[in-house]
Design an enzyme around this catalytic site. Structure first.
Site, PDB file in Angstrom:
ATOM      1  N   GLY A 247     -26.792  18.661  14.747  1.00 58.48           N
ATOM      2  CA  GLY A 247     -27.214  17.891  15.913  1.00 58.48           C
ATOM      3  C   GLY A 247     -27.788  16.549  15.502  1.00 58.48           C
ATOM      4  O   GLY A 247     -27.245  15.866  14.631  1.00 58.48           O
TER       5      GLY A 247
ATOM      6  N   GLU B 262      -4.674   7.470  -2.396  1.00 57.64           N
ATOM      7  CA  GLU B 262      -3.615   8.187  -3.132  1.00 57.64           C
ATOM      8  C   GLU B 262      -2.515   8.668  -2.179  1.00 57.64           C
ATOM      9  O   GLU B 262      -1.964   9.751  -2.332  1.00 57.64           O
ATOM     10  CB  GLU B 262      -4.199   9.305  -3.995  1.00 57.64           C
ATOM     11  CG  GLU B 262      -5.049   8.691  -5.099  1.00 57.64           C
ATOM     12  CD  GLU B 262      -5.301   9.567  -6.272  1.00 57.64           C
ATOM     13  OE1 GLU B 262      -4.437  10.383  -6.614  1.00 57.64           O
ATOM     14  OE2 GLU B 262      -6.375   9.413  -6.874  1.00 57.64           O
TER      15      GLU B 262
ATOM     16  N   GLY C 268       0.857  -1.187   0.000  1.00 56.74           N
ATOM     17  CA  GLY C 268       0.000   0.000   0.000  1.00 56.74           C
ATOM     18  C   GLY C 268       0.888   1.230   0.000  1.00 56.74           C
ATOM     19  O   GLY C 268       1.298   1.718  -1.059  1.00 56.74           O
TER      20      GLY C 268
HETATM   21  N1  COS Z   1       8.664  11.812  -8.487  1.00 55.67           N
HETATM   22  C1  COS Z   1       9.701  11.230  -9.148  1.00 55.67           C
HETATM   23  N2  COS Z   1      10.554  10.386  -8.552  1.00 55.67           N
HETATM   24  C2  COS Z   1      10.330  10.098  -7.258  1.00 55.67           C
HETATM   25  C3  COS Z   1       9.282  10.665  -6.514  1.00 55.67           C
HETATM   26  C4  COS Z   1       8.427  11.568  -7.184  1.00 55.67           C
HETATM   27  N3  COS Z   1       7.417  12.147  -6.560  1.00 55.67           N
HETATM   28  N4  COS Z   1       9.339  10.220  -5.253  1.00 55.67           N
HETATM   29  C5  COS Z   1      10.385   9.389  -5.202  1.00 55.67           C
HETATM   30  N5  COS Z   1      10.976   9.321  -6.418  1.00 55.67           N
HETATM   31  C6  COS Z   1      12.172   8.562  -6.773  1.00 55.67           C
HETATM   32  C7  COS Z   1      13.308   8.970  -5.838  1.00 55.67           C
HETATM   33  O1  COS Z   1      14.014  10.071  -6.361  1.00 55.67           O
HETATM   34  C8  COS Z   1      14.158   7.726  -5.801  1.00 55.67           C
HETATM   35  O2  COS Z   1      14.970   7.669  -6.946  1.00 55.67           O
HETATM   36  P1  COS Z   1      16.482   7.096  -6.842  1.00 55.67           P
HETATM   37  O3  COS Z   1      16.336   5.686  -6.317  1.00 55.67           O
HETATM   38  O4  COS Z   1      16.963   7.177  -8.251  1.00 55.67           O
HETATM   39  O5  COS Z   1      17.189   8.001  -5.872  1.00 55.67           O
HETATM   40  C9  COS Z   1      13.133   6.614  -5.914  1.00 55.67           C
HETATM   41  O6  COS Z   1      11.979   7.184  -6.530  1.00 55.67           O
HETATM   42  C10 COS Z   1      12.769   6.055  -4.575  1.00 55.67           C
HETATM   43  O7  COS Z   1      12.334   7.091  -3.732  1.00 55.67           O
HETATM   44  P2  COS Z   1      12.068   6.828  -2.187  1.00 55.67           P
HETATM   45  O8  COS Z   1      13.271   6.176  -1.560  1.00 55.67           O
HETATM   46  O9  COS Z   1      11.575   8.098  -1.614  1.00 55.67           O
HETATM   47  O10 COS Z   1      10.910   5.738  -2.241  1.00 55.67           O
HETATM   48  P3  COS Z   1      10.180   4.991  -1.065  1.00 55.67           P
HETATM   49  O11 COS Z   1      10.131   3.554  -1.399  1.00 55.67           O
HETATM   50  O12 COS Z   1      10.761   5.396   0.258  1.00 55.67           O
HETATM   51  O13 COS Z   1       8.696   5.521  -1.186  1.00 55.67           O
HETATM   52  C11 COS Z   1       6.872   7.046  -0.894  1.00 55.67           C
HETATM   53  C12 COS Z   1       8.384   6.876  -1.116  1.00 55.67           C
HETATM   54  C13 COS Z   1       6.453   6.526   0.479  1.00 55.67           C
HETATM   55  C14 COS Z   1       6.628   8.547  -0.990  1.00 55.67           C
HETATM   56  C15 COS Z   1       6.095   6.330  -2.023  1.00 55.67           C
HETATM   57  O14 COS Z   1       6.250   4.921  -1.932  1.00 55.67           O
HETATM   58  C16 COS Z   1       4.621   6.642  -1.987  1.00 55.67           C
HETATM   59  O15 COS Z   1       4.189   7.651  -2.523  1.00 55.67           O
HETATM   60  N6  COS Z   1       3.814   5.757  -1.363  1.00 55.67           N
HETATM   61  C17 COS Z   1       2.375   5.915  -1.340  1.00 55.67           C
HETATM   62  C18 COS Z   1       1.794   5.198  -2.492  1.00 55.67           C
HETATM   63  C19 COS Z   1       0.406   5.638  -2.738  1.00 55.67           C
HETATM   64  O16 COS Z   1       0.103   6.809  -2.788  1.00 55.67           O
HETATM   65  N7  COS Z   1      -0.457   4.656  -2.914  1.00 55.67           N
HETATM   66  C20 COS Z   1      -1.816   4.907  -3.242  1.00 55.67           C
HETATM   67  C21 COS Z   1      -2.052   4.371  -4.605  1.00 55.67           C
HETATM   68  S1  COS Z   1      -3.359   5.095  -5.461  1.00 55.67           S
HETATM   69  S2  COS Z   1      -4.939   4.775  -4.394  1.00 55.67           S
END
Ligand code: COS
Length: 392
Positions: free
Chosen positions: A348, A372, A138
């Site tokens: 209420g 999201e 997720g």
């Molecule tokens: N745009 C472009 N690139 C992105 C980015 C963005 N917004 N966010 C992260 N990246 C890139 C980073 O730069 C990184 O690249 P490098 O490995 O080349 O350095 C890579 O992606 C990994 O980034 P990060 O380490 O931040 O990833 P994580 O696995 O820690 O995840 C979150 C970051 C938690 C922000 C992400 O997994 C997320 O948005 N999760 C929620 C998912 C979501 O919204 N689900 C709902 C689905 S729709 S109902």
């Protein structure tokens, strides 16, 4: 000396956007609001509203003109979402997810893919869905397990997707799957345009939900689903960055939905406070109620103005797109929850029953703090923009 007059705040919107807002508001008031309670009660996808939005070209807003769309920018799409959500959150999801599911193609699709898929999406003949989330992936979107294995001119997909909005009514699903299981975490994924129904694809079940009850939230099974290699969006390994770039542009749509829900609840609370009399006066004349309404109005307007700014910043590009997108969803979602809860309080006992729409709006608001990206993920994105990633 000639004075430089401050821009009228309404000028933040172009004439076309004001016209669109007023048109969608009228349509939502006359045609969508009267259906909202029944859609919620029966938890049935509103096919009539989908047709209405298609006929009125509202589903075409996110798509380029050359492919039969309207070519609306992000703010324009959000204005339409807000106005629909003010009447019915479920109905607004039809537009939100039409954009969300199509964004991988809008951002990374080839001209040939766009020519193949956009006309039917822009006309609303086919609905789109976004296939990222899985039972075990997720918030940690990079951890998904659905596999895509290349076999000649096709990829073979196996796995399960969960919480897929409109997954059971979509004709095209952008599905994220692992193509390189041994690669670095964020290069393992690729994105595919999957036309459904197709062999091996099944809707396993629909969830019973607290809110947005008319919007089908599906669990989808992919068992040996063959997808033409021509449907790979971007290059192999681009999946995670396509997903993140998609969410950067789609979270404002959820913010717009949250603001619409909050505005709808505020409208109801104000009308009620004007009419309901207790102790010989309108309840709105009691300072405690008046102050609640003033806070609600201020919070909704603050969230809306942040959304407008976020949309303009995101359209302009730049390094802070993820921050703007996360901030507007965070503030709008929390505002919607607070304002709808307060609206129930203003009404209420009448707020707690389905004679008035505010209990539905309170239930609908909750999802905007979850999907999201949870509010915790939004805070993480904003904090990383301030501090860098942990250990950096
Ligand atoms: N745009 C472009 N690139 C992105 C980015 C963005 N917004 N966010 C992260 N990246 C890139 C980073 O730069 C990184 O690249 P490098 O490995 O080349 O350095 C890579 O992606 C990994 O980034 P990060 O380490 O931040 O990833 P994580 O696995 O820690 O995840 C979150 C970051 C938690 C922000 C992400 O997994 C997320 O948005 N999760 C929620 C998912 C979501 O919204 N689900 C709902 C689905 S729709 S109902």
């Amino acid at each position: 000396m000639a004075t430089v007059s401050a821009r009228n705040p309404a000028d933040r919107l172009t004439e076309e956007q004001v016209l669109l807002r007023d048109t969608v508001r009228q349509l939502a008031t006359e045609r969508i609001a009267p259906r909202a309670a029944e859609i919620d009660r029966t938890a049935t996808f509103p096919e009539d509203i989908r047709q209405l939005l298609a006929e009125q070209d509202i589903l075409g807003l996110p798509f380029p003109v050359e492919h039969g769309g309207v070519g609306g920018d992000l703010l324009t799409v959000c204005i339409a979402i807000e106005e629909i959500a003010r009447a019915c959150a479920t109905s607004s999801l039809i537009l939100i997810v039409q954009e969300l599911g199509s964004l991988p193609l809008l951002l990374a699709g080839t001209p040939a893919q766009q020519t193949r898929f956009f006309p039917r999406l822009a006309s609303g003949t086919a609905l789109a869905a976004f296939g990222l989330t899985e039972p075990e992936a997720g918030s940690d979107a990079g951890a998904l397990r659905t596999r895509a294995v290349r076999d000649g001119d096709t990829y073979v997909l196996d796995g399960t997707k969960r919480f897929i909005t409109n997954g059971s009514v979509a004709g095209l699903i952008t599905v994220f799957a692992v193509t390189d299981p041994d690669g670095p975490k964020h290069r393992r994924l690729s994105c595919f345009a999957v036309e459904v129904p197709t062999e091996g694809f099944r809707v396993e079940r629909l969830e019973h939900k607290l809110g947005i009850r008319g919007s089908p939230t599906a669990e989808l099974a992919f068992e040996g689903v063959r997808v033409p290699a021509a449907n790979l969006i971007g290059a192999e390994g681009d999946g995670f960055s396509i997903a993140m770039a998609t969410l950067d542009r789609s979270r404002p749509g959820v913010a717009a939905q949250a603001i619409g829900i909050a505005q709808g609840a505020l409208d109801t609370a104000v009308a009620y406070a004007r009419n309901r009399r207790q102790f010989g006066q309108r309840i709105g004349d009691f300072q405690m109620v008046a102050a609640m309404l003033a806070d609600m109005d201020s919070q909704v307007e603050a969230a809306r103005q942040l959304l407008y700014t976020a949309c303009l910043e995101i359209e302009a590009g730049g390094p802070e797109v993820a921050r703007w997108s996360a901030m507007c969803k965070l503030i709008a979602g929390d505002t919607a929850m607070r304002v709808t809860t307060d609206a129930v309080q203003v009404l209420g006992g009448y707020g707690y029953i389905d004679e008035f729409p505010v209990e539905r709006m309170m239930r609908d608001a909750k999802i905007t703090q979850i999907y999201e990206g949870t509010q915790q993920v939004q805070r993480l994105v904003v904090a990383r923009a301030l501090l860098g990633r942990p250990g950096s």
